[in-house]
Design a protein around this motif. Structure first.
Motif, PDB file in Angstrom:
ATOM      1  N   LEU A 154       0.866  -1.262  -0.099  1.00  0.00           N
ATOM      2  CA  LEU A 154      -0.018  -0.108   0.022  1.00  0.00           C
ATOM      3  C   LEU A 154       0.841   1.156  -0.132  1.00  0.00           C
ATOM      4  N   TYR A 155       1.837   1.443   0.717  1.00  0.00           N
ATOM      5  CA  TYR A 155       2.733   2.605   1.048  1.00  0.00           C
ATOM      6  C   TYR A 155       4.218   1.857   1.272  1.00  0.00           C
ATOM      7  N   THR A 345      -5.486   0.621  -3.952  1.00  0.00           N
ATOM      8  CA  THR A 345      -4.332   0.484  -4.767  1.00  0.00           C
ATOM      9  C   THR A 345      -4.483   1.056  -6.323  1.00  0.00           C
ATOM     10  N   ASP A 347      -4.320   3.448  -9.464  1.00  0.00           N
ATOM     11  CA  ASP A 347      -3.258   4.555  -9.528  1.00  0.00           C
ATOM     12  C   ASP A 347      -3.652   5.909  -9.008  1.00  0.00           C
ATOM     13  N   GLU A 349      -5.619   6.519  -6.334  1.00  0.00           N
ATOM     14  CA  GLU A 349      -5.530   6.580  -4.830  1.00  0.00           C
ATOM     15  C   GLU A 349      -3.853   6.406  -4.400  1.00  0.00           C
ATOM     16  N   GLN A 350      -3.343   5.699  -4.995  1.00  0.00           N
ATOM     17  CA  GLN A 350      -1.846   5.528  -4.911  1.00  0.00           C
ATOM     18  C   GLN A 350      -1.120   7.122  -4.709  1.00  0.00           C
ATOM     19  N   ARG A 351      -1.533   7.700  -5.804  1.00  0.00           N
ATOM     20  CA  ARG A 351      -0.917   9.165  -5.814  1.00  0.00           C
ATOM     21  C   ARG A 351      -1.415   9.933  -4.763  1.00  0.00           C
ATOM     22  N   ASN A 354      -0.271   8.242  -1.042  1.00  0.00           N
ATOM     23  CA  ASN A 354       1.279   8.509  -0.948  1.00  0.00           C
ATOM     24  C   ASN A 354       2.008   9.761  -0.766  1.00  0.00           C
ATOM     25  N   PRO A 361       4.758   5.412  -3.752  1.00  0.00           N
ATOM     26  CA  PRO A 361       3.787   4.354  -4.351  1.00  0.00           C
ATOM     27  C   PRO A 361       4.493   3.010  -4.789  1.00  0.00           C
ATOM     28  N   VAL A 363       2.861   1.084  -6.450  1.00  0.00           N
ATOM     29  CA  VAL A 363       2.194   0.577  -7.688  1.00  0.00           C
ATOM     30  C   VAL A 363       2.911   1.474  -8.598  1.00  0.00           C
ATOM     31  N   ALA A 366       1.986   4.617 -10.646  1.00  0.00           N
ATOM     32  CA  ALA A 366       1.601   5.902  -9.594  1.00  0.00           C
ATOM     33  C   ALA A 366       2.952   6.562  -9.400  1.00  0.00           C
TER      34      ALA A 366
END
Length: 439
Positions: A154-155, A345, A347, A349-351, A354, A361, A363, A366
């Motif tokens: 996740l992070y 997870t 793209d 929300e990851q941006r 994080n 990220p 991912v 991201a």
């Protein structure tokens, strides 16, 4: 509702015995074991921000967004790090826990061994866009080798050396230390007038483990052998722990009061100008919350040894740090849980997440955002890609954190009280920790 298997419960019971003090798991209305409504999920988030309220403020709007898109309401609880592992272990033993939860990535194998977490096989990864979306090193810290991961990243974080530019300038120090010898020399210039060079958290068991793990790698040692047996009192491990505690006991660049410090107290001292340096993972957002501004601090890689005999991993200067997202296998809402993991997870929300927390990220797509090209995050990304190593992915990892983390805590207490910290006393503490693992 499916019950946790007896064998899994037995493993969990042994982990609980090694944990500090069990705080109790979820109640009958708090998680997967409560016949949760299909349109509702419970989520235990770890404390990533400066305090629990900050995490509520960060996550609240994102969870509302998820509800608007899916019709699934998420009941959020942010759990302090001091409680999180014990809460999870109690939940795995009782079968009463949340649907989805954050775990420290170093716990992945230990929690995997309980059998309580949903395995991330090809089918489950496909439901969230595929395993290949994630950075390989992050997946490598999501469970034991050769098994389906117990969680998804996740992070992602790594340790760095943060330093106060103003304090360095006032002390006539031109650059941050790159080696441990330079750390001591620089530290003595900075430790004066009631201020100290380096912050530490002797009462923070996880942080103790992270620091001594890296130093052990630099001494050519591991805390477990290739067969997964503990080797806590090996010469390299003893030297690593002594080197860390000696920063207070012998070198006198860490304040004695830091022996009792818990989560984030060293960051508060740094932000308030009481200490000039701190070794931490992704700390920028916390510094800002305490009133610091971009440019007040600098960031550099964690020091490594200078010269000396070569040893395995001598260039290692961080553990592969991070937070993983797991699903309790006995949830009554697998479909909703997978949708939530897919959302967290994604793209987008990851941006968002994080960027807010100052982490990287896991991912891949991201990471292209310009927000992750700052000085701080460039150092963290480089460290993760070139010089970080995962903590041992063994079932006893959480017991290891408790046993050895406590040994380091007790040695810091000795140093703060003026009691001698010797090779023999360090070896005795680590030997006792190893015996606790065996029992």
């Amino acid at each position: 509702m499916r019950r946790t298997r007896a064998a899994a419960a037995a493993v969990t019971a042994s982990l609980l015995a090694a944990a500090v003090t069990a705080c109790g798991g979820g109640t009958a209305d708090s998680g997967a074991g409560s016949n949760a409504a299909p349109k509702e999920l419970t989520y235990w988030a770890s404390n990533q921000g400066p305090d629990l309220a900050a995490d509520q403020a960060v996550l609240g709007p994102e969870l509302k967004k998820f509800e608007e898109r899916t019709g699934i309401k998420v009941k959020l609880e942010v759990v302090p790090w001091s409680d999180l592992l014990n809460r999870i272990l109690a939940a795995t033993a009782s079968g009463q826990g949340p649907d989805v939860l954050n775990i420290g990535n170093t716990w992945s194998s230990s929690l995997q061994a309980t059998g309580a977490l949903l395995p991330w096989n090809a089918e489950n990864f496909a439901a969230i866009g595929g395993k290949d979306r994630f950075v390989e090193s992050a997946i490598g810290s999501a469970g034991a080798a050769g098994q389906d991961p117990a969680a998804v990243p996740l992070y992602s974080m790594a340790y760095a050396l943060y330093y106060n530019k103003k304090m360095f300038q006032e002390a006539g120090v031109a650059k941050p230390p790159a080696t441990w010898d330079e750390m001591v020399t620089t530290g003595r210039l900075l430790s004066k007038d009631g201020k100290w060079a380096l912050g530490a958290e002797g009462g923070n068991l996880s942080n103790n483990i992270h620091q001594v793990f890296v130093l052990a790698k630099q001494h050519g040692a591991d805390f477990f052998d290739a067969a997964g047996r503990p080797t806590f009192d090996s010469p390299g491990a003893v030297d690593a722990v002594k080197q860390y505690v000696d920063l207070m006991a012998k070198d006198e660049i860490i304040a004695p009061g830091n022996a009792e410090y818990a989560q984030n107290q060293s960051l508060q001292d740094f932000a308030n100008g009481k200490t000039a340096m701190v070794l931490w993972q992704s700390a920028a957002s916390t510094f800002k919350s305490h009133g610091m501004k971009e440019g007040d601090w600098g960031v550099a890689p964690v020091p490594v040894p200078a010269g000396g005999a070569p040893g395995a991993g001598r260039g290692t200067n961080s553990m592969v740090a991070g937070i993983n997202l797991a699903v309790f296998k006995n949830t009554d809402n697998i479909a909703g849980s997978l949708k939530f993991v897919q959302f967290m997870t994604s793209d987008e929300e990851q941006r968002i997440l994080n960027k807010t927390y100052g982490s990287v990220p896991p991912v891949k797509a991201a990471q292209s955002d310009a927000a992750f090209a700052t000085e701080d995050l460039t150092v963290l990304r480089t460290t993760l890609g070139t010089s970080a190593a995962p903590l041992p992915q063994v079932p006893q990892e959480s017991q290891f954190e408790t046993a050895v983390g406590t040994a380091v805590k007790e040695l810091f207490a000795d140093a703060a009280a003026g009691r001698p910290v010797t090779t023999e006393s360090v070896k005795a503490k680590l030997g006792k920790a190893q015996q606790q693992m065996a029992s």
